[in-house]
Design a protein around this motif. Structure first.
Motif: not given
Length: 346
Positions: A207, A274, A307-308, A332
């Protein structure tokens, strides 16, 4: 790899295109366009938009894969052509794509391989024909140019996933059947692979910033995507979830491409992010290198959006098949995302 040789030329062409007034680019559409649904027994077209295969046997394998999935197969007139590293002339490769979309018997268009050269075709595609005959397009890597141009110019949802001559292992084939035949609202979560480790190391997600968000997927190969900067062949990034991957790019080049996305305003507009795999993206000789984590911390972390990284997207054996333009929910913290709506016509 050969894709890299074309990046500079493609970027320059993209900057000049709006001034040249040529090609058949049209105004970006207001909404999404879903492709027709697929079933076993349908006819699909195999096309070669980018590099030629190293061994013509791969053309046979691509046909056999489609037949094993239950399709009848047609190939373009220029399918096995060659011009330098390309699979024939620009006009010939574009004609095969236009003909496949115009052919009412063909229900999907499958790209044989990536490599380099697809961006050369963008001014030659007939977006009016594509819009009037919405059907699935499948491929990845250099095919990123086609995904973005077609989605930007027509709104058509296309599919970022294995090329015809790539690996069709059980994971990829099962995913294809679930998405294309059963039309499942897919859950995209990495396959757990502990192997012989006490704590799993493979297929782990990390993450960057936690949270959930909903939006439409856009993206693909980082190098190919950024080479379209300044052209009319990029989609609107506002409120979108951007997915990216790459292969054989030194970290300083990855940093430069993220800088391009930042400078063109794309990163400030997205709602989620992503990152897949950056395969063989190792630093070269010199005084040192930024790490991929540091690059993402510099460009993505300050955005404060879910976001990850580490998703099964990219130049890897088992890879997600993603609908470009499909609406998803990103989680995420869990390192996963899921389809919210159908991506084929009912």
């Amino acid at each position: 790899m050969d894709r890299r040789l074309f990046i500079g030329t493609a970027a320059l062409a993209g900057l000049l295109l709006p001034l040249a007034g040529g090609g058949r680019a049209i105004a970006s559409p207001a909404g999404r366009l879903l492709p027709v649904a697929l079933k076993r027994g349908d006819t699909v077209a195999l096309v070669s938009p980018s590099s030629q295969v190293d061994d013509s046997f791969n053309l046979q394998l691509a046909r056999e894969v489609m037949e094993a999935l239950g399709f009848k197969v047609r190939t373009g007139a220029n399918y096995a052509a060659r011009r330098g590293h390309l699979a024939g002339s620009d006009a010939g490769r574009a004609d095969d794509i236009n003909a496949a979309f115009a052919d009412r018997d063909v229900k999907a268009v499958i790209c044989v391989r990536g490599g380099s050269g697809a961006a050369r075709l963008l001014p030659l595609l007939d977006y009016g024909v594509i819009r009037a005959n919405p059907k699935a397009l499948l491929g990845y890597s250099d095919i990123t140019a086609l995904h973005n141009a077609i989605h930007a110019q027509t709104g058509l949802v296309t599919f970022h996933g294995p090329n015809g001559s790539g690996s069709w292992n059980s994971f990829n084939a099962d995913q294809f059947r679930r998405l294309f035949f059963k039309r499942e609202l897919m859950q995209y979560r990495n396959v757990a692979d502990a192997g012989d480790e006490l704590v799993p190391r493979k297929n782990r997600t990390v993450t960057i910033t936690g949270g959930k968000v909903r939006g439409e997927l856009v993206g693909g190969n980082l190098a190919v995507l950024t080479a379209l900067a300044g052209s009319p062949y990029l989609p609107d990034f506002r409120g979108k979830i951007l997915f990216l991957e790459d292969v054989e790019e030194a970290p300083y080049r990855v940093d430069r491409m993220f800088s391009t996305l930042k400078l063109m305003g794309a990163l400030d507009q997205i709602a989620g992010f992503i990152f897949g795999e950056c395969t063989d993206c190792n630093p070269g000789d010199g005084y040192g290198s930024l790490t991929l984590q540091e690059i993402l911390d510099d460009y993505i972390l300050p955005l404060g959006i879910p976001a990850y990284r580490g998703a099964m997207i990219g130049h890897i054996r088992q890879q997600f098949i993603l609908p470009v333009g499909g609406r998803v929910e990103l989680d995420a913290d869990a390192g996963s995302f899921r389809l919210l709506e159908p991506v084929f016509q009912s």
